[in-house]
Design a protein around this motif. Structure first.
Motif, short mmCIF file in Angstrom:
data_model
loop_
_atom_site.label_atom_id
_atom_site.label_comp_id
_atom_site.label_asym_id
_atom_site.label_seq_id
_atom_site.Cartn_x
_atom_site.Cartn_y
_atom_site.Cartn_z
N PHE A 297 1.02 -1.17 0.11
CA PHE A 297 0.11 0.00 -0.04
C PHE A 297 1.08 1.24 -0.07
CE2 PHE A 297 -2.02 3.40 2.42
CZ PHE A 297 -3.22 3.54 1.75
N VAL A 298 1.82 1.30 0.90
CA VAL A 298 2.62 2.51 0.93
C VAL A 298 3.41 2.74 -0.28
CG1 VAL A 298 4.87 3.31 2.10
CG2 VAL A 298 3.14 2.30 3.45
N SER A 299 4.04 1.56 -0.87
CA SER A 299 4.49 1.61 -2.41
C SER A 299 3.70 2.30 -3.30
CB SER A 299 5.56 0.24 -2.48
OG SER A 299 6.10 0.48 -3.79
N ASP A 300 2.63 1.41 -3.40
CA ASP A 300 1.75 1.96 -4.24
C ASP A 300 1.24 3.29 -4.21
OD1 ASP A 300 1.97 -0.64 -5.20
OD2 ASP A 300 0.07 -1.43 -4.47
N VAL A 301 0.92 3.81 -2.94
CA VAL A 301 0.33 5.16 -2.89
C VAL A 301 1.55 6.00 -3.04
CG1 VAL A 301 -0.10 6.75 -1.24
CG2 VAL A 301 -1.17 4.44 -1.06
N SER A 302 2.86 5.64 -2.91
CA SER A 302 3.88 6.52 -3.18
C SER A 302 4.13 6.67 -4.68
CB SER A 302 5.05 6.04 -2.45
OG SER A 302 5.13 5.91 -1.18
N HIS A 303 3.98 5.69 -5.41
CA HIS A 303 4.09 5.57 -7.10
C HIS A 303 2.90 6.42 -7.44
CE1 HIS A 303 7.77 3.20 -7.53
NE2 HIS A 303 7.25 2.49 -6.72
N GLU A 304 1.68 6.29 -6.92
CA GLU A 304 0.59 6.87 -7.37
C GLU A 304 0.66 8.44 -7.20
OE1 GLU A 304 -1.74 5.75 -9.52
OE2 GLU A 304 -0.63 3.71 -9.50
N LEU A 305 1.31 8.74 -6.27
CA LEU A 305 1.25 10.21 -5.72
C LEU A 305 2.38 10.94 -6.37
CD1 LEU A 305 0.84 10.35 -2.03
CD2 LEU A 305 -0.81 10.84 -3.52
N ARG A 306 3.27 10.15 -7.31
CA ARG A 306 4.09 10.72 -7.97
C ARG A 306 3.72 11.68 -9.20
NH1 ARG A 306 9.40 10.54 -7.45
NH2 ARG A 306 10.29 9.08 -5.85
N THR A 307 2.65 11.13 -9.89
CA THR A 307 2.19 11.65 -11.10
C THR A 307 1.47 12.88 -10.50
OG1 THR A 307 1.64 9.63 -12.31
CG2 THR A 307 0.63 11.62 -12.94
N PRO A 308 0.36 13.07 -9.82
CA PRO A 308 -0.27 14.46 -9.32
C PRO A 308 0.89 15.18 -8.63
CG PRO A 308 -1.14 12.58 -8.00
CD PRO A 308 -0.27 12.08 -9.18
N LEU A 309 1.87 14.54 -8.02
CA LEU A 309 2.70 15.62 -7.55
C LEU A 309 3.67 16.14 -8.49
CD1 LEU A 309 3.99 16.76 -4.96
CD2 LEU A 309 5.56 14.72 -5.05
N THR A 310 4.04 15.40 -9.55
CA THR A 310 4.82 16.10 -10.51
C THR A 310 3.95 17.47 -11.30
OG1 THR A 310 5.92 14.03 -11.00
CG2 THR A 310 5.97 15.58 -12.79
N THR A 311 2.73 17.11 -11.40
CA THR A 311 1.84 18.03 -12.20
C THR A 311 1.75 19.26 -11.15
OG1 THR A 311 0.43 16.26 -13.25
CG2 THR A 311 -0.43 18.53 -13.12
N ILE A 312 1.60 19.09 -9.81
CA ILE A 312 1.61 20.08 -9.04
C ILE A 312 2.89 20.99 -8.88
CG2 ILE A 312 1.12 20.65 -6.63
CD1 ILE A 312 -0.44 18.18 -6.07
N ARG A 313 4.06 20.07 -8.90
CA ARG A 313 5.28 20.49 -9.00
C ARG A 313 5.64 21.61 -10.03
NH1 ARG A 313 9.36 21.95 -5.41
NH2 ARG A 313 11.45 21.71 -6.50
N VAL A 318 5.76 27.26 -11.99
CA VAL A 318 5.58 28.36 -12.77
C VAL A 318 4.95 29.39 -11.81
CG1 VAL A 318 3.56 29.07 -14.53
CG2 VAL A 318 4.89 26.84 -14.89
N LEU A 319 4.02 29.37 -11.05
CA LEU A 319 3.60 30.25 -9.97
C LEU A 319 4.74 30.79 -9.16
CD1 LEU A 319 0.44 28.55 -8.84
CD2 LEU A 319 0.22 30.37 -10.45
N TYR A 320 5.63 30.00 -8.93
CA TYR A 320 6.66 30.32 -7.94
C TYR A 320 7.70 31.36 -8.87
CZ TYR A 320 10.56 30.26 -4.58
OH TYR A 320 11.69 30.70 -3.93
N GLY A 321 7.71 31.27 -10.22
CA GLY A 321 8.72 32.12 -11.13
C GLY A 321 7.97 33.33 -10.98
N GLN A 322 6.56 33.55 -11.07
CA GLN A 322 5.95 34.63 -11.27
C GLN A 322 5.51 35.11 -9.89
OE1 GLN A 322 3.15 33.88 -13.98
NE2 GLN A 322 4.28 33.16 -15.78
N ARG A 323 6.00 34.82 -8.81
CA ARG A 323 5.48 35.18 -7.58
C ARG A 323 5.75 36.82 -7.35
NH1 ARG A 323 10.59 33.03 -6.88
NH2 ARG A 323 12.03 34.18 -5.46
N ASP A 324 6.72 37.64 -8.01
CA ASP A 324 6.97 38.94 -7.82
C ASP A 324 5.65 39.74 -8.48
OD1 ASP A 324 9.26 38.61 -6.51
OD2 ASP A 324 10.62 38.72 -8.37
#
Length: 585
Positions: A297-313, A318-324
């Motif tokens: 479960f931990v391994s699967d959840v960690s792998h599954e979270l990588r895709t949305p985390l990559t999108t969030i990242r 993009v937002l962090y580069g335009q924070r000013d």
């Protein structure tokens, strides 16, 4: 020709010194041996006490019987002798002597003893016709003055005394002397009569009985030992089986069971043990299945979270580069999103690493690594964080420039985790990283002078997501898994990660690694407990390498040389050996 030291099964020189140790070890390890020895000792004591009592009672009874017999015989002889003397009208010396000789023969015949002695009672009027003292000369040697005094003072009485009578072999036999008095015809006066009785026959009978008793006691002990051994073996054997079964069960053989026969207590023990083993096996199987499910479960959840985390990242970058370009509150929100996304990535990476360790799928990529260089790189990478907390980082490496076969990525992670923990809890005081080595091991320790921990807190410091103070937030962005992963990394290398800590005295984490996979007994070259346990910081002496303004600076107070590969001016390190000399050592 075989010598005594080479011959198997013979006594070796000094074997008697080792025998007590073997017996003591056998006493500790063998319940059967202890039971047989204790039972045999108590039985021997009981037989000895009972045998001594019986022997004493028999001896006393035999003596009393013999004494009563000789007293009766002596009394009858005295009465017979007195009748002869009272019925005689002898008046001259010759007839009185003949009368006394006849009386002695009568006493011998009636008493059954040839040891006869008579004396004329002293303090009487002298008489020329009174027969002189005569009888067994050897008997007169054992008659004591006390016995004569009692006979003289008590006319008509009978008195006895235990004595030792001479035998033909030159020794003595036990016996009794019985004394009484006789009234001779008028003119002769009163005489003391003593009769000796030899108890040698009774003594021989008693000795024979005692010898038979001793032989019987020895035979009884031998028979009792055999019986005890068989009974104890019959009782102990199931216990041995239970011990062997429990050892196999503890070693992981969950299918082993005890044989159960009959309906007695041992059978109940076997049935209870087997029931416990069944329950334990079922519970362990459930836990193993649950652990597998949890790991998956931990391994699967960690792998599954990588895709949305990559999108969030990506969106966050993009937002962090335009924070000013954003208003103030929105800009701070974007910065917070960026920081927490970084922490989320670290947490996912740590969760994946923990899941690999739980699944047993970790493989080390080892290579010769210099821990001084590795520690220096870790210190430089953590300099900005330490400077922000007001802590000075120092590297002490008297002999740690020797290489070791390790996975540098995992060891670097251990050092960074230990440094991060020291910076967070170091209260802005200096932090000392020490590296040293010996023939078998290389060690690295991280010493801070901060809060320290109690023994209860130290016992849980490697637990996952554990914090000594739950109300205290992690100020440097840790995930709570760093020390747990560090311990797993150390164990995977065949090493140890030890901890010393005292409240108010700081903390020491010591990593000890074998230099090679085939290293024998590993002894850490660094002490765990520091010499400056009560200090608020390290002394400003000796060899140090500090980090200032992001660069390694070497402090020189000893006039020695720096380790190979570390950029430092001569005299920065107090090692008087070159790397090649240290390797040879």
């Amino acid at each position: 020709m075989t010598t005594a030291a080479e011959a198997p099964g013979r006594f070796q020189p000094g074997w008697w010194r080792e025998e007590p140790r073997r017996l003591a070890a056998l006493w500790r390890r063998s319940l059967q041996f202890r039971t047989v020895i204790i039972t045999l000792a108590l039985s021997s004591l009981a037989i000895l006490v009972i045998g001594a009592y019986i022997s004493f009672s028999v001896a006393s009874n035999i003596f009393e019987q013999q004494r009563d017999r000789v007293l009766d015989a002596s009394n009858n002889a005295t009465i017979a002798a007195q009748r002869i003397l009272s019925s005689s009208d002898a008046a001259d010396r010759a007839s009185l002597q003949s009368l006394m000789s006849s009386t002695v023969r009568t006493v011998q015949a009636v008493s059954g003893s040839n040891a006869i002695r008579y004396f004329r009672v002293p303090d009487q009027e002298s008489s020329s016709i009174a027969p002189p003292d005569r009888g067994d000369a050897e008997l007169s040697n054992v008659i004591t003055p006390e016995l004569r005094e009692r006979v003289q003072a008590n006319p008509g009485g009978q008195f006895w005394q235990s004595v030792g009578l001479a035998n033909p072999d030159g020794g003595t036999d036990p016996g009794v002397v019985v004394g009484s008095d006789l009234e001779a015809p008028p003119g002769a006066g009163r005489y003391e009569l003593y009769i000796g009785y030899n108890f040698a026959a009774a003594q021989d009978s008693l000795a024979f009985m005692q010898a038979v008793g001793i032989v019987g006691a020895i035979a009884l002990l031998a028979l009792l030992t055999a019986i005890i051994f068989l009974v104890v073996r019959w009782v102990i054997e199931p216990i041995r089986t239970a011990a062997a079964t429990s050892r196999r069960l503890a070693a992981g053989d969950l299918g082993v069971r005890m044989p159960s026969r009959g309906e007695d207590e041992l059978a109940i023990l076997a049935a209870s043990f087997n029931g416990m083993a069944d329950s334990l096996q079922a519970r362990i199987r459930e836990l193993a299945e649950l652990s597998v499910v949890q790991q998956r479960f931990v391994s699967d959840v960690s792998h599954e979270l990588r895709t949305p985390l990559t999108t969030i990242r990506l969106a966050g970058d993009v937002l962090y580069g335009q924070r000013d370009d954003f208003p103030g509150p929105t800009s701070r929100t974007v910065e917070l999103l960026h920081t927490q996304t970084d922490r989320f990535e670290l947490l996912l990476a740590d969760l994946l690493e923990i899941s690999r360790y739980d699944a047993g799928s970790v493989e080390l990529a080892t290579e010769p690594t210099n821990l001084v260089h590795l520690a220096g790189d870790a210190i430089e990478s953590m300099h900005e964080l330490a400077q922000g907390r007001g802590s000075e980082l120092r590297l002490v490496a008297p002999g740690g420039h020797l290489d070791a076969e390790v996975d540098p990525r995992r060891i670097r992670r251990i050092v960074r985790n230990l440094l991060g923990n020291a910076i967070e809890h170091g209260e802005g005081r200096p932090i000392v990283v020490a590296v040293d080595s010996n023939a078998t091991a290389i060690a690295l320790s991280v010493r801070d002078y901060g809060l320290g921990m109690t023994q209860e807190e130290s016992a849980r410091v490697f637990d996952r997501f554990w914090r000594a103070d739950p109300s205290r937030t992690r100020t440097i962005g840790g995930t709570g898994l760093g020390l747990a992963i560090s311990l797993e990394d150390a164990v995977a290398h065949g090493g140890t990660l030890d901890l010393w800590s005292r409240p108010g005295a700081g903390t020491v984490f010591r990593l000890t690694l074998p230099r090679t996979d085939d290293a024998a007994a590993v002894v850490s070259p660094l002490p765990l407990e520091p010499d400056d346990a009560g200090a608020e910081g390290p002394p400003p002496t000796g060899m140090v390498t500090t980090v200032e303004n992001g660069a390694m600076q070497n402090g020189d107070e000893s006039g020695a040389i720096a380790p190979e590969g570390v950029d430092a001016p001569p005299g920065a390190f107090p090692s008087a050996r070159t790397p090649e000399e240290a390797r040879d050592a």
